[in-house]
Design a protein around this motif. Sequence first.
Motif, PDB file in Angstrom:
ATOM      1  N   ASP A  48       0.797  -1.221   0.000  1.00 20.29           N
ATOM      2  CA  ASP A  48       0.000   0.000   0.000  1.00 20.29           C
ATOM      3  C   ASP A  48       0.833   1.276   0.000  1.00 20.29           C
ATOM      4  OD1 ASP A  48       0.815  -0.091   2.599  1.00 20.29           O
ATOM      5  OD2 ASP A  48      -1.160  -0.574   3.435  1.00 20.29           O
ATOM      6  N   SER A  49       2.152   1.163  -0.149  1.00 21.56           N
ATOM      7  CA  SER A  49       2.951   2.376  -0.359  1.00 21.56           C
ATOM      8  C   SER A  49       4.170   2.026  -1.214  1.00 21.56           C
ATOM      9  CB  SER A  49       3.398   2.982   0.974  1.00 21.56           C
ATOM     10  OG  SER A  49       4.472   2.239   1.523  1.00 21.56           O
ATOM     11  N   GLU A  51       7.139   2.934  -0.620  1.00 22.72           N
ATOM     12  CA  GLU A  51       8.252   2.599   0.272  1.00 22.72           C
ATOM     13  C   GLU A  51       8.226   1.109   0.630  1.00 22.72           C
ATOM     14  OE1 GLU A  51       6.219   5.198   0.589  1.00 22.72           O
ATOM     15  OE2 GLU A  51       7.612   6.843   0.208  1.00 22.72           O
ATOM     16  N   ALA A 140       9.131   5.741  -7.970  1.00 23.20           N
ATOM     17  CA  ALA A 140       8.127   6.628  -7.382  1.00 23.20           C
ATOM     18  C   ALA A 140       8.518   7.053  -5.965  1.00 23.20           C
ATOM     19  CB  ALA A 140       6.766   5.951  -7.384  1.00 23.20           C
ATOM     20  N   LYS A 144       9.097  10.926  -4.919  1.00 22.17           N
ATOM     21  CA  LYS A 144       8.358  11.448  -3.776  1.00 22.17           C
ATOM     22  C   LYS A 144       9.316  12.083  -2.762  1.00 22.17           C
ATOM     23  CE  LYS A 144       5.183   9.588  -0.270  1.00 22.17           C
ATOM     24  NZ  LYS A 144       4.457   8.368   0.111  1.00 22.17           N
ATOM     25  N   PRO A 149       5.474  15.189  -6.240  1.00 21.92           N
ATOM     26  CA  PRO A 149       4.593  14.017  -6.319  1.00 21.92           C
ATOM     27  C   PRO A 149       4.649  13.429  -7.739  1.00 21.92           C
ATOM     28  CG  PRO A 149       3.459  15.837  -5.241  1.00 21.92           C
ATOM     29  CD  PRO A 149       4.766  16.375  -5.715  1.00 21.92           C
ATOM     30  N   THR A 150       4.529  12.109  -7.833  1.00 22.26           N
ATOM     31  CA  THR A 150       4.709  11.458  -9.150  1.00 22.26           C
ATOM     32  C   THR A 150       3.729  11.953 -10.201  1.00 22.26           C
ATOM     33  OG1 THR A 150       3.476   9.666  -8.159  1.00 22.26           O
ATOM     34  CG2 THR A 150       5.803   9.297  -8.488  1.00 22.26           C
TER      35      THR A 150
END
Lengths: 335, 156
Positions: A48-49, A51, A140, A144, A149-150
């Motif tokens: 969900d991220s 990272e 991405a 970030k 922001p992408t």
Amino acid sequence: MLVGRQSWRFDTRPVILSSAVVGGPFEAQCPLADDFDYFHDDLWLQQDSFEKAEVKLLEHACEKALEKAGLKSQDINFLLSGDLDNQITSSSFAARGLKIPYLGLFGACSTSMEGLALASKIIDNDGANYVMAATASHNAAAEKQFRYPTEYGAQKPPTAQWTVTGAGAVILGREGKGPRIISATIGKVVDLGISDPFNMGAAMAPAAVDTIEVHLNEMNLESDYYDLIATGDLGFTGYSIACELMQKRGIKMDNNRYTDCGILIYGNDPKVFSGASGCACSAAVTYGHFFNRMKRGELKRILIAATGALLSPMSYQQKESIPCIAHAVSIEYIQ
Amino acid sequence: MPKKKKNTPIQKDYQILAKKLEPKRNVALNVIRAFFTGGIICTVSQLLQNIFILYFGFDESQAGNPAIAVLIMLSALLTGLGVYDHIAQWAGAGISVPITGFANSIASAAIEHRSEGYVLGVGGNMFKIAGPVIVFGTFSAFVTAIIKILLKAMGG
């Protein structure tokens, strides 16, 4: 053994027992796609991220390297890893899962060779049986962290570079079959006052040339000793500047011998502007493409000078220029 | 703001060399593209305004607002679909100067920081890029208003 001021010659010649490279969906279309072990077709890697996706990439490369070497994570004495995320969380979180004693490194995009040099030194000094060196970057996540922001519509200049989504890992041991690490040169931080974060190639080129020059001098070698000399991620702009700099400093360098991982990985794709960058750039090209070429007997001796831009988004906003570094590792594979 | 550091002669030489070898932005082409995309967006906006006047009973002074709202929704939608940044790379200032650029800066930041939660992520970062525009926009409106009042008071 220390040679000169900043180079090591590894008398025991540590062996790369296995290497693994994984990439994202964009990398699956790149000209070097055949040299990757695996591609994830989802930029999020079902996380969900971005990272967390980077952590997964790194874990995957490490697991793949273990599998290829026929080793278990308990066999590895140390993991040396770094990345571009704040406080190198991707590496530390991956180490949490792998349960290998861990040293976190930060050398920005030079981390691949920083890790490989240190891992070789540990093996060479009898400090371990097996050491793993790994690094990762995620397009991405890097955008970030360092830029916008992408999905933000900022027009990028032609000197901009594309962060590779991927990870690379190697396992080093004392004996075995595979490419051997001969020597390494640790670079100095060089800053010639470039402050444009959309022009990393120009910022990093002097550091790369400096390290290559020092390496050749301290090892008492001519550049033609190597079949191939590659910088990490200078891209087209940085590459042409590095060529000019080497000529100015009187380093004899055949342009067929000298190349750049940031140019090779995506080729002439206009989407990446000046080429590739990111920790995974030099790692993917070296651990995948170059090692495969060595195994096919096309290359015997190579020198990789991975380049890193040591800026932070805050240092850039405070109008600091970009300090850069390059670490060179000499690898040999004679069947 | 700290003073800009003086470059040494070596740094100056290098910057000249680097400047010579780096590819330049194609300013002429960018200007032409920006001119036409900006023009197209404004024409579409005018068309929307006329539609709101003709079919929805807005008068001329109010029709601008719903037209702008449509443009904002469109750019937010294109941002979410991942198309906007590709158009912007081509169109440059042509798409970022109109309200579309403002909408994109907010939508993109909101999407980007969704992973840090609704309050600290989306709420805290939404105006990361648009924030300065609002701050300095409000401030310059304030300064302009003061000047206007002063001029009036002086009998202008």
